[in-house]
Design a protein around this motif. Structure first.
Motif, mmCIF file in Angstrom:
data_model
loop_
_atom_site.group_PDB
_atom_site.id
_atom_site.type_symbol
_atom_site.label_atom_id
_atom_site.label_comp_id
_atom_site.label_asym_id
_atom_site.label_seq_id
_atom_site.Cartn_x
_atom_site.Cartn_y
_atom_site.Cartn_z
ATOM 1 N N GLN A 42 3.879 15.139 -10.218
ATOM 2 C CA GLN A 42 4.186 15.354 -11.622
ATOM 3 C C GLN A 42 3.033 16.046 -12.353
ATOM 4 O OE1 GLN A 42 5.232 11.528 -13.209
ATOM 5 N NE2 GLN A 42 7.158 11.350 -12.029
ATOM 6 N N ASN A 43 1.789 15.613 -12.006
ATOM 7 C CA ASN A 43 0.625 16.254 -12.626
ATOM 8 C C ASN A 43 0.536 17.735 -12.236
ATOM 9 O OD1 ASN A 43 -0.083 13.819 -13.770
ATOM 10 N ND2 ASN A 43 -1.539 13.272 -12.152
ATOM 11 N N LEU A 44 0.778 18.058 -10.920
ATOM 12 C CA LEU A 44 0.743 19.443 -10.458
ATOM 13 C C LEU A 44 1.812 20.264 -11.163
ATOM 14 C CD1 LEU A 44 -0.357 21.625 -8.597
ATOM 15 C CD2 LEU A 44 1.212 20.809 -6.823
ATOM 16 N N ASN B 117 3.138 6.043 -2.544
ATOM 17 C CA ASN B 117 4.287 6.819 -3.025
ATOM 18 C C ASN B 117 4.214 7.024 -4.523
ATOM 19 O OD1 ASN B 117 5.392 7.105 -0.478
ATOM 20 N ND2 ASN B 117 6.552 5.196 -0.607
ATOM 21 N N ARG B 118 3.738 6.008 -5.183
ATOM 22 C CA ARG B 118 3.638 6.108 -6.636
ATOM 23 C C ARG B 118 2.570 7.150 -7.026
ATOM 24 N NH1 ARG B 118 0.242 3.923 -9.956
ATOM 25 N NH2 ARG B 118 -0.553 2.512 -8.360
ATOM 26 N N GLN B 119 1.424 7.156 -6.285
ATOM 27 C CA GLN B 119 0.359 8.113 -6.589
ATOM 28 C C GLN B 119 0.791 9.546 -6.226
ATOM 29 O OE1 GLN B 119 -3.122 6.815 -4.523
ATOM 30 N NE2 GLN B 119 -3.333 4.898 -5.695
ATOM 31 N N THR B 120 1.528 9.672 -5.109
ATOM 32 C CA THR B 120 2.017 11.002 -4.718
ATOM 33 C C THR B 120 2.961 11.567 -5.758
ATOM 34 O OG1 THR B 120 1.791 10.459 -2.379
ATOM 35 C CG2 THR B 120 3.219 12.304 -2.937
ATOM 36 N N ALA C 196 0.837 -1.207 0.000
ATOM 37 C CA ALA C 196 0.000 0.000 0.000
ATOM 38 C C ALA C 196 0.870 1.254 0.000
ATOM 39 C CB ALA C 196 -0.919 -0.007 1.219
ATOM 40 N N LEU C 197 1.968 1.200 0.776
ATOM 41 C CA LEU C 197 2.866 2.359 0.825
ATOM 42 C C LEU C 197 3.507 2.607 -0.527
ATOM 43 C CD1 LEU C 197 4.285 4.562 2.451
ATOM 44 C CD2 LEU C 197 6.002 2.846 3.123
#
Length: 731
Positions: free
Chosen positions: A87-89, A79-82, A74-75
């Motif tokens: 990157q999206n921001l 981390n991958r989504q963060t 899950a971590l």
């Protein structure tokens, strides 16, 4: 010991294998040892229990390892989504056309896009995460591309920029080199951070500047057109007192050639022209004007006149402008001043004419006042002279005994008596009108019980209404009002009498209705009504709607008396009428304070009239006919009368007879220097106080007050036989 043999880092299969080996070794040892006390068996049980605990611990360890693996997974996903969100921001921020930067709550740069600081390429490479806000401001302040204002330093600019940062939301423009402009906006985030946006507004600033220039050009043209079309000469000077604007009218009024009027002309040059042919008024001097224009002191607005030898008159108005310049206007007022002078001369002539006319009007007013006073005196004198024989006639008629008189003669005598009563009423009305018009009517305003007054009027008018077949309804009230009792009674008498006179069928209603702090007395009738065009005229003297005026039907004085009395007492009078439906008159009176209400007194019972028999009455009356009539009437009632024409005769008779009368009847207006009140005072000084009545035809309030102060009741002429009989009966 077993925990020391097992390595927690081993996989579960290895640890289980070690545990099984340990268990077999322990079992062999137990079998080899012989213990008669059962120790071997106990050790076996402990070994078995230990094996169960090892299995349970192994299962728990397995579950913990599974949970750890799930958490790590899950971590890893978080981390991958963060990272993906970051990157999206960053991608989104990079697409923004403005420069963008985010500082955290500690004023440390977190991130920015490539356009942030794009107008300052010399510091762009140093705008990296971890830079403090103060450091960012200092870099901007020392950038070579920042265009500082005149007199401004990087340090002062930095201080001002940091001061703006203290505000929660701020937006301002920053000038860069080569006339570029950047709009900087700051906004606080929810967690206390700061978002800084940088927008290039160079095109907007230049467009706005062009538009402003166009507007200024249009305004200049409009101002020039306005100045050239106004009738005033206008001169505009800057803070150095140099000419910057003017119109053609200025040169025409001051006779200055156009070539002499140009930008930069000093104010002193204009003053030279003014000095040449004009004289200043209102205390203005050339030195004072130059001091004012110099601008070293305050410049209050100035106004003064300029007079030219040729007769031209200009008024000058000078006022300072916000930029420390000033404007002067020159207005030709020659025509106005000449008109004013002509008007002044005409005014003087008019004042003389007005003064002459005022004197004429004063003379006319004096003549009118004298005529009015003469009329009032004539009415009073004529009424007095008429009341004398009228009183005598009434007394002579009342002295005729009813016995032995035939029916026709008795009817004739009754008609004569009624005619005399009508004449008496008309004379009373004339006297009332005379007093009200002359302003000599004296008022005695005080608490008046309305209920008692209305009940008396009901008793008075009930027989008259019954004779005409009318219903007279009186709705009394316990209220007490502030008024003059005599005039209020006369007002209601006239209103009720008129209502009965002009009503042929139906009835008359008299009502008292409270209205707040006032009481409204209303007199309703079911008569024919009053036309709208007559509702003002009916209050004039001798005016009747039907056109008739006679002694029997009234002379049209009642409503005139009502209107004047209401005005004198400040009692609002109103009228409402509808043709064929009837009329109502309304009089509003102020209510009296409860503490000021008079106590109700009861009339004494009327005494037996026969008690007048044998009484001795001294009668002093200068009119022989009235004296004879009074004597005849009183002698018929059994009284003994001592007659006298004046005070001297009365005093002589009393001295000769040597008797003291039981009562005194004294006329006030005697043909001697002594009045009736003087005679009464002299008699009281010699013989004490006796029952006394003062006989007079005068309605003067001064005489009434004097009689009241002396304690002498008054019998008005024509003397009422009933009043005289009541006086004698009371002896």
């Amino acid at each position: 010991m077993i925990e020391g043999l097992i390595n927690p880092a081993d996989p579960p299969e290895r640890r289980e294998e070690k545990l099984l080996t340990i268990a077999r070794v322990l079992m062999r040892r137990v079998e080899q040892i012989t213990d008669d006390g059962g120790i071997a068996y106990a050790q076996f049980e402990r070994a078995a229990l230990l094996e169960d605990q090892v299995r349970e611990r192994t299962r728990e360890l397995s579950r913990a390892l599974d949970l750890l693996n799930e958490t790590n997974a899950a971590l890893h996903d978080a981390n991958r989504q963060t990272e993906q969100a970051r990157q999206n921001l960053a991608s989104a921020i990079e697409t923004v056309q403005e420069g963008f930067a985010l500082f955290d709550a500690n004023d440390v740069l977190v991130m920015c896009n490539s356009r942030f600081g794009m107008h300052m390429p010399d510091i762009r490479s140093r705008l990296l995460p971890g830079l403090t806000f103060d450091g960012y401001v200092d870099l901007c302040a020392h950038s070579a591309h920042l265009a500082l204002a005149e007199g401004e330093t990087p340090e002062s600019w930095s201080i001002g920029r940091k001061r703006r940062h203290e505000e929660r939301h701020v937006s301002f423009n920053v000038r860069m080199d080569f006339d570029h402009w950047v709009q900087v906006s700051e906004h606080r985030t929810a967690d206390g951070g700061t978002v800084v946006l940088q927008t290039d507004v160079t095109d907007l600033i230049r467009l706005e500047r062009q538009e402003m220039g166009r507007i200024l050009d249009d305004q200049e043209r409009l101002l020039r057109a306005t100045l050239d079309h106004i009738d005033q000469g206008v001169a505009i000077f800057d803070r150095e007192a140099q000419l910057v604007g003017w119109n053609a009218r200025l040169g025409a009024l001051l006779a200055i050639p156009v070539v002499r009027l140009r930008v930069g002309t000093a104010f002193e040059q204009i003053m030279l022209r003014l000095r040449a042919g004009f004289r200043m008024g209102q205390g203005m001097t050339e030195a004072r004007m130059l001091t004012w224009a110099d601008g070293r002191h305050s410049r209050p607005p100035l106004t003064f006149d300029l007079r030219h030898d040729a007769g031209l008159i200009l008024t000058v108005f000078a006022q300072e402008m916000p930029d420390r310049g000033f404007v002067m206007s020159f207005t030709d007022i020659t025509t106005e001043r000449r008109a004013q002078e002509d008007l002044s001369r005409a005014k003087e002539t008019l004042e003389v004419r007005v003064a002459e006319r005022t004197l004429d009007l004063a003379d006319a007013l004096g003549r009118a006042e004298r005529a009015n006073a003469s009329r009032s005196r004539f009415v009073a004198a004529a009424s007095h002279d008429l009341l004398q024989p009228l009183s005598a006639a009434k007394l002579f008629l009342s002295a005729i005994p009813p016995e032995g008189v035939s029916a026709p003669v008795a009817e004739t005598l009754g008609k004569a008596q009624n005619a005399l009563v009508s004449v008496e009423a008309i004379l009373a009305q004339l006297l009332d009108i005379s007093r009200l018009e002359s302003g000599r009517a004296a008022l005695s305003v005080g608490p008046v019980p309305v209920g008692r007054l209305l009940r008396q009027l009901a008793e008075e008018f009930a027989p008259i209404a019954l004779a005409k077949g009318l219903r007279l309804t009186v709705r009394a009230s316990d209220a007490v009002v502030l008024s003059d009792a005599g005039y209020l009674r006369r007002i209601l008498q006239n209103l009720i009498g008129n209502a009965i006179r002009y009503t042929d069928k139906g009835g008359v209603l008299v009502a008292a209705r409270p209205r707040g702090t006032r009481l409204r007395l209303e007199v309703w009738d079911s008569g024919p009504g009053i036309p709208d065009e007559e509702q003002e005229a009916i209050f004039k003297e001798f005016h009747r709607i039907d056109g008739r005026a006679s002694a029997s039907e009234g002379m049209g004085l009642g409503l005139a008396i009502v209107e004047r009395a209401c005005t004198l007492l400040n009692h609002p009078l109103a009228l409402w009428s509808r043709m064929g439906r009837g009329t109502v008159f309304m009089v509003q009176l102020p209510l009296a304070d409860a503490a000021a209400q008079p106590e109700v007194t009861h009339r004494p019972a009327q005494l037996d009239q026969a008690s007048a028999a044998g009484r001795i009455v001294l009668l002093v009356e200068n009119d022989a006919e009235l004296r004879r009539a009074l004597t005849l009437v009183m002698e018929q009632w059994g009284a003994e009368v001592i007659e006298a024409a004046d005070a001297a005769e009365a005093q002589s008779l009393l001295a000769d007879l040597g008797i003291l009368p039981d009562a005194l009847l004294i006329d006030h207006q005697l043909e001697s220097d002594m009045t009736g009140l003087d005679l009464i005072a002299a008699f009281r000084a010699d013989h004490g106080i006796l029952p006394t009545r003062l006989i007079t035809a005068s309605r003067d309030s001064t005489l009434r007050r004097a009689a009241a102060e002396a304690g002498v009741p008054v019998l008005e002429k024509p003397v009422s036989p009933e009043a005289l009989r009541a006086f004698l009966a009371g002896l």
